[in-house]
Every structure is written in C-alpha cells, then in structure tokens.
Scaffold this active site. Structure first.
Site, mmCIF file in Angstrom:
data_model
loop_
_atom_site.group_PDB
_atom_site.id
_atom_site.type_symbol
_atom_site.label_atom_id
_atom_site.label_comp_id
_atom_site.label_asym_id
_atom_site.label_seq_id
_atom_site.Cartn_x
_atom_site.Cartn_y
_atom_site.Cartn_z
ATOM 1 N N HIS A 17 31.395 115.397 26.519
ATOM 2 C CA HIS A 17 32.654 115.551 25.772
ATOM 3 C C HIS A 17 33.807 115.803 26.758
ATOM 4 C CE1 HIS A 17 30.010 117.256 22.341
ATOM 5 N NE2 HIS A 17 30.537 116.151 21.839
ATOM 6 N N LYS A 41 26.116 118.076 9.252
ATOM 7 C CA LYS A 41 24.918 118.287 10.052
ATOM 8 C C LYS A 41 24.677 119.786 10.114
ATOM 9 C CE LYS A 41 26.889 115.613 13.856
ATOM 10 N NZ LYS A 41 27.038 115.421 15.271
ATOM 11 N N ARG A 90 28.393 106.180 23.619
ATOM 12 C CA ARG A 90 27.233 106.130 24.516
ATOM 13 C C ARG A 90 26.434 104.864 24.227
ATOM 14 N NH1 ARG A 90 25.657 111.807 22.249
ATOM 15 N NH2 ARG A 90 26.760 110.711 20.622
#
Ligand code: ADP
Length: 161
Positions: A17, A41, A90
């Site tokens: 990050h 989540k 990613r």
C-alpha cells in the site's frame, strides 16, 4: 490543483500500500487516503486502529491526509473535490474486481477517473489477508510492513489467540 483519493480497507496497511501511496504523491498535488469504515470483509483492526496505523505510516509525506469514510467511494471523492481514484493492481488477481468496480463507479459518476498503479514486483504477492495469516501462525513479517504495524500486528494476534 489535482486531488486524488486512495480508498481501501488497510487491515492493516502494508509496504505494498505504502509503495502505491508514495508513487501517487508524485502524480497528484494532494492525496487523501480513505479508510473504509465497514468493508465487506472480516477485520482484525478497528476502524480507528486502521486509520491510525495509516496515519503513522505517512507522517513524512506532506501532501497526504488520512480520513475514514463510509458509503460510496465516488461520493467520498466528490465531497473532497477529488478528480481521481487511485487503486493498486497486483498480477492478475486484482484485475477483474478492479475492472468491475471501475465500471460501476464510472456509471455512478462519469467525471471521476480511475488510475491504477501496478504493484512493485516485490509486493506482488503481498496482501493484508496473507499477512494476517502469516502473523497468526507466528511468521516474521517485519520486512512487509512498517515497524509500528509489525508491533501492532504481533500484539493483536497474540491477544486474539
Ligand atoms: P480493498 O478492501 O479495497 O481491497 P485493501 O486494503 O485490500 O482494500 O486494498 C486497497 C488497495 O490497495 C486496492 O486497490 C488493492 O488492490 C491495493 N493493494 C493491496 N495490496 C497491494 C500490494 N501489495 N501492492 C499494490 N497494491 C496493493
């Protein structure tokens, strides 16, 4: 003045990050990191803990601010007069989700642009969830997160066991 937001759960912030944040500060005059209050989540850290860990990670970056937000990301962007949403990508794992999110955001707010920065090679396989898993199992994660995050993580997982 160019303003961008970088939204995420940051549970907790990692060097992956941070790499995106540092690179984004070179592209925009002001970068506001938005910590989702209630992501879909399960979280290890509370909202305030997540925001504070991010804050402590960016103290040396003058054009960065940290805020907690809930609701639509595009509304958060509009409220702050940000023209751009920054996200990190990613390998292949993030693409589909980011693409879907981008399409929905574009539909909701066509004026706001998305800028995706490719993850640095050394952080391609780093995610907050894998990090938490490794920390829970006693792995050494010191070179994947800032020092204060490693300390908070060790403390948190030891308390939860
Ligand atoms: P979210 O719940 O929005 O996915 P995360 O905190 O997991 O929140 O991620 C926030 C953003 O940072 C996302 O765009 C994610 O793809 C990106 N990100 C997460 N880990 C990395 C990494 N290792 N390298 C680059 N970008 C990353």
């Amino acid at each position: 003045m160019t303003i961008a937001i970088y939204p995420g759960s940051f549970d907790p912030i990692t060097n992956g990050h941070l790499d995106i944040i540092i690179r984004a500060t070179k592209l925009f005059d002001r970068l506001i990191i938005g910590v989702y209050e209630t992501p879909e989540k399960s979280l290890l850290f509370t909202t305030e803990e997540r925001a504070e860990l991010v804050r402590q990670s960016v103290t040396t970056l003058p054009n960065v601010e940290v805020r907690v937000f809930s609701g639509l990301t595009v509304d958060f962007a509009k409220e702050l007069k940000a023209q751009t949403i920054v996200r990190g990508l990613r390998m292949s794992a993030d693409f589909e989700r980011e693409f879907d999110l981008a399409m929905m955001n574009k539909k909701l707010s066509p004026d706001i642009e998305l800028v995706c920065l490719m993850s640095d090679l050394k952080y391609q396989f780093l995610s907050s969830s894998l990090l938490k898993e490794a920390a829970r199992l006693g792995g050494n994660v010191n070179d994947l997160v800032p020092k204060h995050v490693a300390i908070a993580l060790t403390r948190k997982v030891n308390r939860k066991m």
